[in-house]
Design a protein around this motif. Structure first.
Motif, PDB file in Angstrom:
ATOM      1  N   LYS A 143      -3.369   1.699  -5.119  1.00 33.50           N
ATOM      2  CA  LYS A 143      -3.250   0.310  -4.681  1.00 33.50           C
ATOM      3  C   LYS A 143      -3.536   0.177  -3.187  1.00 33.50           C
ATOM      4  CE  LYS A 143       0.018  -1.492  -8.075  1.00 33.50           C
ATOM      5  NZ  LYS A 143       1.380  -2.026  -8.265  1.00 33.50           N
ATOM      6  N   MET A 144      -2.995   1.079  -2.390  1.00 31.89           N
ATOM      7  CA  MET A 144      -3.211   1.037  -0.946  1.00 31.89           C
ATOM      8  C   MET A 144      -4.690   1.244  -0.620  1.00 31.89           C
ATOM      9  SD  MET A 144       0.142   3.140   0.349  1.00 31.89           S
ATOM     10  CE  MET A 144      -0.235   3.024   2.088  1.00 31.89           C
ATOM     11  N   ASN A 145      -5.340   2.123  -1.374  1.00 31.33           N
ATOM     12  CA  ASN A 145      -6.758   2.395  -1.168  1.00 31.33           C
ATOM     13  C   ASN A 145      -7.607   1.149  -1.446  1.00 31.33           C
ATOM     14  OD1 ASN A 145      -8.860   4.223  -0.511  1.00 31.33           O
ATOM     15  ND2 ASN A 145      -9.360   4.415  -2.682  1.00 31.33           N
ATOM     16  N   GLU A 146      -7.127   0.286  -2.320  1.00 26.14           N
ATOM     17  CA  GLU A 146      -7.839  -0.949  -2.664  1.00 26.14           C
ATOM     18  C   GLU A 146      -7.314  -2.150  -1.871  1.00 26.14           C
ATOM     19  OE1 GLU A 146      -7.325  -1.269  -6.877  1.00 26.14           O
ATOM     20  OE2 GLU A 146      -8.555   0.501  -7.287  1.00 26.14           O
ATOM     21  N   ASP A 147      -6.513  -1.877  -0.839  1.00 26.55           N
ATOM     22  CA  ASP A 147      -5.916  -2.929   0.004  1.00 26.55           C
ATOM     23  C   ASP A 147      -5.086  -3.925  -0.797  1.00 26.55           C
ATOM     24  OD1 ASP A 147      -6.814  -1.947   2.465  1.00 26.55           O
ATOM     25  OD2 ASP A 147      -8.769  -2.908   2.206  1.00 26.55           O
ATOM     26  N   LYS A 148      -4.450  -3.456  -1.859  1.00 22.26           N
ATOM     27  CA  LYS A 148      -3.542  -4.289  -2.644  1.00 22.26           C
ATOM     28  C   LYS A 148      -2.129  -4.112  -2.098  1.00 22.26           C
ATOM     29  CE  LYS A 148      -6.200  -4.128  -6.942  1.00 22.26           C
ATOM     30  NZ  LYS A 148      -6.193  -3.689  -8.337  1.00 22.26           N
ATOM     31  N   PRO A 149      -1.292  -5.120  -2.251  1.00 21.05           N
ATOM     32  CA  PRO A 149       0.084  -4.997  -1.743  1.00 21.05           C
ATOM     33  C   PRO A 149       0.897  -3.971  -2.556  1.00 21.05           C
ATOM     34  CG  PRO A 149      -0.175  -7.038  -2.964  1.00 21.05           C
ATOM     35  CD  PRO A 149      -1.538  -6.425  -2.862  1.00 21.05           C
ATOM     36  N   VAL A 150       1.755  -3.263  -1.851  1.00 24.74           N
ATOM     37  CA  VAL A 150       2.657  -2.312  -2.496  1.00 24.74           C
ATOM     38  C   VAL A 150       4.079  -2.592  -2.023  1.00 24.74           C
ATOM     39  CG1 VAL A 150       0.952  -0.480  -2.791  1.00 24.74           C
ATOM     40  CG2 VAL A 150       2.301  -0.559  -0.717  1.00 24.74           C
ATOM     41  N   SER A 151       5.025  -2.284  -2.865  1.00 27.32           N
ATOM     42  CA  SER A 151       6.431  -2.482  -2.529  1.00 27.32           C
ATOM     43  C   SER A 151       6.847  -1.503  -1.431  1.00 27.32           C
ATOM     44  CB  SER A 151       7.297  -2.262  -3.772  1.00 27.32           C
ATOM     45  OG  SER A 151       8.656  -2.324  -3.444  1.00 27.32           O
ATOM     46  N   GLN A 152       7.633  -1.972  -0.491  1.00 22.79           N
ATOM     47  CA  GLN A 152       8.128  -1.113   0.584  1.00 22.79           C
ATOM     48  C   GLN A 152       9.260  -0.209   0.109  1.00 22.79           C
ATOM     49  OE1 GLN A 152       6.860  -0.862   3.795  1.00 22.79           O
ATOM     50  NE2 GLN A 152       5.212  -2.013   2.837  1.00 22.79           N
TER      51      GLN A 152
END
Length: 67
Positions: free
Chosen positions: A43-52
């Motif tokens: 998800k981070m690689n695709e610039d999608k939001p991730v939960s902290q």
């Protein structure tokens, strides 16, 4: 142990059980943790939001190394 000092482990490996006294430890769900980790990286690689904050299950293994 545990009269003078308490000791706990992290991982819940088999070696924790064969110690004398058996080590009190926490065992994580490694399979779920691996899945969450890979999913987050993708998800981070695709610039999608991730939960902290991400919570993964665990099991408390009561040994005799804590009083």
């Amino acid at each position: 142990m545990p009269e003078d000092v308490s000791v706990t482990g992290f991982g819940g490996y088999y070696s924790s059980e064969i110690l004398n006294p058996p080590l009190t430890s926490i065992r994580f769900d490694v399979e779920t943790g691996s899945y969450v980790c890979v999913e987050t990286i993708l998800k981070m690689n695709e610039d999608k939001p991730v939960s902290q904050k991400q919570v993964i299950g665990f099991k408390f293994i009561e040994g005799k190394s804590v009083k």
